[in-house]
Design an enzyme around this catalytic site. Structure first.
Site, PDB file in Angstrom:
ATOM      1  CG  ASP A 480     -56.418  88.436   2.625  1.00  0.00           C
ATOM      2  OD1 ASP A 480     -56.674  87.591   1.759  1.00  0.00           O
ATOM      3  OD2 ASP A 480     -57.177  89.398   2.886  1.00  0.00           O
ATOM      4  CG  ASP A 550     -63.706  87.992   0.688  1.00  0.00           C
ATOM      5  OD1 ASP A 550     -63.327  87.739   1.847  1.00  0.00           O
ATOM      6  OD2 ASP A 550     -62.997  88.593  -0.142  1.00  0.00           O
TER       7      ASP A 550
HETATM    8  C1  DGJ Z   1     -59.867  89.856   1.521  1.00  0.00           C
HETATM    9  C2  DGJ Z   1     -60.361  89.024   2.654  1.00  0.00           C
HETATM   10  O1  DGJ Z   1     -60.982  87.878   2.196  1.00  0.00           O
HETATM   11  C3  DGJ Z   1     -61.288  89.865   3.516  1.00  0.00           C
HETATM   12  O2  DGJ Z   1     -61.840  89.087   4.530  1.00  0.00           O
HETATM   13  C4  DGJ Z   1     -60.506  91.024   4.065  1.00  0.00           C
HETATM   14  O3  DGJ Z   1     -59.510  90.544   4.932  1.00  0.00           O
HETATM   15  C5  DGJ Z   1     -59.895  91.825   2.937  1.00  0.00           C
HETATM   16  N1  DGJ Z   1     -59.156  91.004   2.027  1.00  0.00           N
HETATM   17  C6  DGJ Z   1     -58.990  92.905   3.467  1.00  0.00           C
HETATM   18  O4  DGJ Z   1     -58.297  93.538   2.493  1.00  0.00           O
END
Ligand code: DGJ
Length: 753
Positions: A480, A550
């Site tokens: 991430d 997301d």
């Molecule tokens: C952003 C990601 O896109 C989510 O899927 C998740 O992993 C969060 N960060 C966790 O902090």
């Protein structure tokens, strides 16, 4: 496929069965573009294709021939300050800051089989030298020490031409590069639409199409990552171009950092497309003898619409950009705990979820954020990659082994590029965070970005992460990156090199990814940046899939996955079924539709399986077993867009995927809002074999009462009929489709002859 040099006419012809790209030497000795488009005969030469009549007040220096001026010539790697006032590809200045009027002329060339790798950057590749041929054109300057090599690779089996440049300082004084784009392509007419893929967090890569107007129109990023806002891939299409017909050109940059991609329409109706590293905040110091390589850009041409263009990029990106054993493997059905627990979990809860997931048919359990340091929310511990003993008494390795013992694979979330001020790492190395040591540094999500332009930071992250991956049976990593870069200053770079920071950051990122993926080839990497903030061709070279957004709401995903599919293959799109009402938009969508949309990707679930009702558990079991049966077609079939958010009122979205041998296909039809008493309609399919007969079966998003109407489209039909007449779209509750909003339908097709 061939690359021919016609000495007499001073012309290169790069050609395959899909396209021709003809480079001609211009009267001043520089290189120009005579043609990029449909394949032309290799037996002729094309001197007339270079437009050469001048126009009043178009700049033409005294003494230059009447029919030639840099201001209107179609130039392959344009430099400014000598009469071309359009967007340049390359600008440079000397140590005093004086701009250099570069006069780069043809000085030789080399044609070789195959495709050489880049030194520091990811790129497309071939597995056999016979798959491609590469031309390098050497440009030299009589009055300047900069040497430029333009590299062109034409692929044998794909309508793809890969372009890039390398630049060297062959002199004895330092030179600064202020702009070094990957490609510039001049077209000689103005009739184009610029198609871009834009949005924001949770609504990434929506198709935006606009008619080119005079002047410059572009998309870009200055965030240090490619960004949610715009994607580093654009298309130039004739205004009437549709999925199935019309001319369209694609430009995709194999890069993950600051980029610019755009088109300039000049006063006399010429169109210049430029793409490369964003010159904003870029200044590269080239010492004598030093060189610079630009990222690669993959160009494509289709004369039969967007679907053919997308197919070219899908093949290129999934087979000749992605690499490693996972490139060709079906991706495991996963369960990610993020939306199920957020930070609130312990080992017991995770093991319970994993057990339930296993029972549902899930193959990979992924532990997301919150497992390390003292991280119980997003305020601390990024940088301290040791597991939290309060949550995981036997650490990651204990948890991973227990999960493996259940017959599941184990995956782990990391965010290696970041550090929280509340961390041991930051206490030990405050200077490793980007920004002036004694000046203001902006916190975002309570975190700073680590300075990956520094070798010691990359080395540290490599050693921590490789130790972690060796210590436990980790089969998947979700990498991430949750903030953009501000105060782009590296405490390790000298003042005159601060303009190199952004690109050096990306080079450090690629080095880290490169070392880890080389050492752990069996680990499946998925890239992520707050969802789709770094969904770009550069990272696909390391991580064959990315977390698309997301936003896991199936209705939002219709637009996101639709737009993403213009360049990116289904196998690269992480797509999960999440709980209802959805956490991002609060919408309640039937479980069947949530799965129908997510099937077309790297499929999984992102919810708490222990919170499911018995009926939902049964439905999910059935979804997973259905998906496994059709997984190859969903993930690796030829993807075709049938009806999209921009068609009609956008209420219906449909796409399909067909196996390589055309024996199997899956079709999604989704209806956003229920409409009373709708008109009659048909859904014409594509990509089938017209000679074959297919058995059609329908899966509604919720069980449908009334068996007879539910089976309306079922039965055996010819490929010709399915493509020219199509499936029947009925009225209220048509063909048994559920009443209510957000209904969908998956059709499966199997050839029976
Ligand atoms: C952003 C990601 O896109 C989510 O899927 C998740 O992993 C969060 N960060 C966790 O902090």
């Amino acid at each position: 496929m061939s690359i021919q040099w016609n000495e007499k006419n001073r012309e290169f012809h790069l050609r395959n069965s899909f396209l021709s790209y003809i480079i001609s030497l211009l009267p001043d000795g520089s290189v120009g573009l005579a043609h990029f488009g449909p394949p032309l005969s290799p037996d002729r030469s094309y001197p007339r294709l270079l437009r050469t009549e001048s126009r009043a007040w178009s700049f033409r220096g005294d003494g230059q021939p009447d029919d030639f001026g840099l201001d209107f010539a179609r130039r392959e790697y344009p430099t400014p300050f000598r009469g071309d006032f359009r967007v340049p590809a390359l600008t440079a200045s000397d140590v005093r800051g004086a701009p250099l009027a570069l006069d780069l002329r043809y000085a030789g060339h080399l044609v070789r089989p195959g495709k050489p790798a880049l030194r520091e950057l990811p790129a497309t590749y071939v597995e056999d030298a016979a798959e491609a041929e590469t031309l390098t054109v050497y440009l030299r300057s009589a009055d300047c020490a900069l040497e430029v090599d333009l590299h062109y690779t034409i692929f044998r089996d794909l309508p793809i031409l890969a372009r890039r440049a390398t630049i060297r300082n062959a002199g004895s004084a330092r030179v600064f590069l202020d702009r070094a784009l990957s490609a510039s392509v001049d077209f000689d007419d103005p009739d184009w639409d610029l198609v871009q893929f834009s949005g924001a967090w949770a609504r990434e890569r929506h198709v935006r199409r606009r008619r080119l107007g005079p002047g410059l129109q572009s998309v870009s990023s200055v965030r240090g990552h490619s960004g949610h806002e715009h994607n580093p891939a654009v298309a130039l299409a004739r205004p009437g171009t549709s999925e199935e017909s019309g001319e369209v050109y694609g430009f995709a940059l194999v890069y993950s950092g600051n980029f610019v991609a755009g088109a300039e329409l000049s006063s006399h109706g010429e169109t210049r497309v430029s793409i490369g590293i964003n010159p904003e905040n870029f200044r590269w110091s080239l010492d004598p003898g030093a060189g610079f390589e630009t990222p690669e850009t993959a160009l494509s041409y289709s004369r039969s619409g967007f679907s053919a263009l997308s197919d070219a990029y899908h093949r290129l990106f999934s087979k000749r950009l992605a690499r490693g054993p996972w490139r060709d493997r079906e991706r495991p059905v996963l369960l990610n705990n993020w939306e199920g627990t957020y930070f609130d979990f312990n080992e017991e809860r995770l093991l319970g979820m994993a057990r339930s997931a296993k029972d549902l048919g899930v193959e990979l359990f992924v532990l997301d954020d919150g497992w390390f340091g003292e991280r119980n929310d997003d305020t601390s511990s990024l940088g301290d990659w040791d597991s939290n003993p309060q949550k995981l008494p036997e650490g990651i390795s204990g948890l991973a082994r227990k999960i493996e013992a259940m017959g599941l694979k184990f995956g782990l979330w990391i965010e290696p590029e970041m550090v929280n001020p509340r961390s041991r790492l930051f206490a030990a190395h405050p200077d490793w965070a980007i920004g002036p040591m004694n000046g203001a540094r902006t916190l975002c999500r309570n975190q700073y970005v680590l300075d990956l332009s520094r070798g010691e930071v990359v080395d540290h992250l490599y050693s921590v992460l490789s130790r972690l991956l060796r210590s436990a049976p980790v089969s998947y990593v979700k990498w991430d990156m949750n903030r953009s870069i501000t105060e782009p200053v590296s405490s390790a770079l000298s003042p005159e090199r601060q303009g190199e920071f952004f690109h050096r950051y990306i080079l450090g990122l690629y080095e880290l990814y490169g070392r880890l993926t080389a050492d752990f080839p069996e680990v499946l990497f998925e890239s992520c940046s707050g969802g789709g903030g770094r969904f770009d061709p550069g990272l696909l070279a390391f991580a064959p899939q990315a977390w698309t957004s997301d936003d896991s709401d199936a209705i939002e995903r219709l637009g996101i996955q639709w737009g993403s599919s213009f360049f990116y293959p289904a196998s690269s799109m992480g797509a999960h079924v999440s709980a209802s009402p959805n956490h991002q938009v609060g919408r309640a969508v039937p479980l069947g539709t949530r799965a129908s949309v997510a099937f077309f990707g790297a499929f999984g679930y992102e919810l708490d399986p222990d919170a499911l009702s018995g009926a939902d558990r049964a439905a999910i079991k059935e979804q997973i077993s259905f998906f496994k049966e059709w997984r190859t077609v969903f993930q690796f079939g030829s993807f075709l867009r049938l009806r999209g958010p921009e068609d009609g009122d956008g209420n219906e979205v449909s796409w399909m995927s067909v196996s390589g041998d055309q024996s199997r296909a899956v079709v999604l039809f989704a209806r956003v809002l229920a409409r009373p008493n709708p008109p009659f309609g048909r859904l014409r399919l594509r990509g089938l074999d017209p000679e074959r007969t297919y058995r059609v079966s329908a899966r509604p998003s919720v069980p449908v009462p009334g068996e007879a109407s539910a089976r309306l489209n079922d039965g055996s039909r010819g490929g010709d009929e399915l493509m020219s007449v199509g499936l029947l779209l009925g009225g209220d509750g048509w063909a048994g489709i559920p009443r209510g909003d957000f209904a969908s339908w998956i059709f499966t097709l199997e050839a029976v002859t």
